[in-house]
Design a protein around this motif. Structure first.
Motif, PDB file in Angstrom:
ATOM      1  N   GLU A 180     148.242  46.743  15.737  1.00  0.00           N
ATOM      2  CA  GLU A 180     149.057  46.896  16.789  1.00  0.00           C
ATOM      3  C   GLU A 180     149.455  48.539  16.969  1.00  0.00           C
ATOM      4  O   GLU A 180     149.479  48.832  18.251  1.00  0.00           O
ATOM      5  N   VAL A 181     149.596  49.172  16.075  1.00  0.00           N
ATOM      6  CA  VAL A 181     149.747  50.625  16.311  1.00  0.00           C
ATOM      7  C   VAL A 181     148.614  51.430  16.779  1.00  0.00           C
ATOM      8  O   VAL A 181     148.709  52.195  17.612  1.00  0.00           O
ATOM      9  N   MET A 182     147.376  51.053  16.535  1.00  0.00           N
ATOM     10  CA  MET A 182     146.394  51.569  17.095  1.00  0.00           C
ATOM     11  C   MET A 182     146.116  51.340  18.438  1.00  0.00           C
ATOM     12  O   MET A 182     145.778  52.134  19.420  1.00  0.00           O
ATOM     13  N   CYS A 183     146.281  49.985  18.745  1.00  0.00           N
ATOM     14  CA  CYS A 183     146.277  49.784  20.256  1.00  0.00           C
ATOM     15  C   CYS A 183     147.404  50.454  21.022  1.00  0.00           C
ATOM     16  O   CYS A 183     147.044  50.799  22.315  1.00  0.00           O
ATOM     17  N   ALA A 184     148.588  50.420  20.709  1.00  0.00           N
ATOM     18  CA  ALA A 184     149.332  51.069  21.371  1.00  0.00           C
ATOM     19  C   ALA A 184     149.228  52.651  21.558  1.00  0.00           C
ATOM     20  O   ALA A 184     149.281  53.266  22.529  1.00  0.00           O
ATOM     21  N   ALA A 185     148.919  52.986  20.564  1.00  0.00           N
ATOM     22  CA  ALA A 185     148.418  54.647  20.490  1.00  0.00           C
ATOM     23  C   ALA A 185     147.060  54.750  21.404  1.00  0.00           C
ATOM     24  O   ALA A 185     147.276  55.895  22.224  1.00  0.00           O
ATOM     25  N   MET A 186     146.421  54.082  21.510  1.00  0.00           N
ATOM     26  CA  MET A 186     145.100  54.762  21.991  1.00  0.00           C
ATOM     27  C   MET A 186     145.334  54.291  23.503  1.00  0.00           C
ATOM     28  O   MET A 186     144.653  54.599  24.455  1.00  0.00           O
ATOM     29  N   SER A 187     146.234  53.234  23.825  1.00  0.00           N
ATOM     30  CA  SER A 187     146.582  52.924  25.122  1.00  0.00           C
ATOM     31  C   SER A 187     147.596  54.226  25.882  1.00  0.00           C
ATOM     32  O   SER A 187     147.120  54.573  26.933  1.00  0.00           O
ATOM     33  N   ARG A 188     148.432  54.597  24.997  1.00  0.00           N
ATOM     34  CA  ARG A 188     149.304  55.775  25.526  1.00  0.00           C
ATOM     35  C   ARG A 188     148.206  57.243  25.896  1.00  0.00           C
ATOM     36  O   ARG A 188     148.689  58.015  26.643  1.00  0.00           O
ATOM     37  N   ARG A 193     139.954  51.530  26.879  1.00  0.00           N
ATOM     38  CA  ARG A 193     138.954  50.815  26.755  1.00  0.00           C
ATOM     39  C   ARG A 193     137.877  51.384  25.672  1.00  0.00           C
ATOM     40  O   ARG A 193     137.013  50.456  25.006  1.00  0.00           O
ATOM     41  N   ALA A 194     138.188  52.548  25.490  1.00  0.00           N
ATOM     42  CA  ALA A 194     137.095  52.966  24.143  1.00  0.00           C
ATOM     43  C   ALA A 194     137.513  52.230  23.191  1.00  0.00           C
ATOM     44  O   ALA A 194     136.792  51.948  22.182  1.00  0.00           O
ATOM     45  N   TRP A 195     138.783  52.156  22.808  1.00  0.00           N
ATOM     46  CA  TRP A 195     139.332  51.444  21.428  1.00  0.00           C
ATOM     47  C   TRP A 195     138.939  50.026  21.391  1.00  0.00           C
ATOM     48  O   TRP A 195     138.655  49.524  20.414  1.00  0.00           O
ATOM     49  N   ASP A 196     138.519  49.580  22.627  1.00  0.00           N
ATOM     50  CA  ASP A 196     138.521  48.031  22.701  1.00  0.00           C
ATOM     51  C   ASP A 196     137.388  47.618  21.970  1.00  0.00           C
ATOM     52  O   ASP A 196     137.384  46.648  21.079  1.00  0.00           O
TER      53      ASP A 196
END
Length: 371
Positions: A180-188, A193-196
């Motif tokens: 959850e932390v990583m998805c939030a950080a990469m979204s911000r 898309r790269a993190w997906d």
């Protein structure tokens, strides 16, 4: 140097006694000068002054004979690491550290790192925009002991301005919260898309022993500035499993380096690491660094230096400079040091290489995991 273990242990105790009376600032500046001279690296007074001003007031404390605050940077809690990177054969000198707080607690260290990071805003080429966008995800009211907080690094290459990086702990809110932390950080950061590509594989990677442990940002305002995510590999793992998620990774090019360090087959169990680097405008991880851990793979520092030299020579880098800087950082007359990691990154026909040194200042490990 004597081959007698008793003589070596006595010598190390004497060195640690001498270092205990030095300040962190004196230690870091002396190591920086020694490594620069060994590399024939014209750092110059401006870069030395940059480093000195970066350290802040915490560095004026004596190192001491005992570790007051155990940093996750090193096994014995010492908060400093040096490294040399060879990109296209040219050396870059780097130092990483965890600032100390007013009191020896994780919370104080975290707040000292946050404050020190903010002081970099006025330096040429530095941008804190991305860091400030995600900081709240990686800091907590009660950080765990002997875990990463907020670390900083400085790098210098002749003819270029110093570069800065900040390191954060994606496990700060607990291991279950990491996705959850990583998805939030990469979204911000505009990298959802790269993190997906990694997020879809996260559970399988964790099950296979790949633990996401560090998050880092280049504090730069350039298009090439990176977001970096580090996995520790626990157990017998495939070194290319995480790295293969990057668009620029050639396992065939790096396999000889794995063999030089670990032998064949390359299934190390001494917790190597892999870093995936992300850049704006690239919809997948852009490149991967594989960090081959040397303690446990080599019997002693001489053998570690020989294995590093073999890899450097294989990829067209003269190992003479490495041996010189290793003598400056690991050899007698300073706190006992050691080769910790050798990094390899395939971004073209000639891999980029890096060597990481840590220091056995306190002489005894902190119980628990280490970086």
């Amino acid at each position: 140097m004597s081959s007698s273990p008793a003589v070596a242990q006595t010598s190390n105790r004497e060195v640690r006694f001498e270092v205990a009376y030095a300040t962190f600032r004196e230690f870091i500046n002396e190591k920086w000068r020694a490594a620069s001279l060994a590399l024939d690296h014209p750092v110059g007074p401006a870069a030395a002054a940059e480093l000195d001003s970066l350290l802040g007031p915490w560095a004026d404390r004596p190192i001491g004979a005992d570790c007051a605050y155990p940093s996750f940077v090193s096994r014995d809690g010492f908060p400093v690491e040096f490294s040399v990177s060879w990109r296209r054969g040219r050396p870059e000198l780097r130092v990483l550290f965890e600032p100390g707080g007013d009191v020896p607690t994780p919370r104080a260290a975290q707040e000292a790192g946050r404050a020190l990071t903010r002081t970099l805003a006025a330096r040429p080429g530095v941008s804190l925009e991305r860091y400030l966008a995600v900081e709240d995800l990686f800091v907590v009211d009660e950080p765990e002991s002997f875990r990463p907080t907020v670390w900083l690094s400085m790098s210098h290459r002749p003819g270029a301005a110093p570069g800065y990086k900040v390191y954060l702990n994606p496990q700060a809110r607990g291991v279950p919260a990491v996705p959850e932390v990583m998805c939030a950080a990469m979204s911000r950061l505009g990298l959802a898309r790269a993190w997906d590509r990694v997020a879809r594989s996260y559970d399988a990677l964790a099950e296979a022993g790949h633990q996401l442990e560090f998050f880092a940002l280049d504090l730069a305002d350039t298009p090439q500035a990176r977001v970096k995510v580090y996995f520790r590999h626990v157990g017998l793992v495939d070194l290319d499993e995480v790295a293969s998620l990057a668009r620029r990774h050639d396992p065939g090019l790096l396999e000889p380096a794995y063999r030089d360090v670990y032998g064949s087959p390359a299934l190390p169990d001494n917790e190597p690491m892999t870093c995936l680097a992300f850049r704006s405008g690239v919809d997948v991880p852009d490149e991967a660094n594989v960090y081959l851990r040397l303690p446990g793979a080599a019997r002693d520092e001489r053998e570690a230096a020989d294995r590093v030299a073999a890899v450097l020579r294989r990829y067209g880098v003269d190992p003479g400079r490495h041996r010189a800087v290793a003598a400056a950082l690991v050899g007698p007359g300073t706190a006992p040091g050691r080769h910790e990691l050798l990094s390899v990154r395939a971004t073209g026909s000639r891999p980029d290489l890096g060597v990481y040194f840590r220091f056995d200042v306190y002489g005894r490990p902190v119980p628990g995991l280490h970086a």
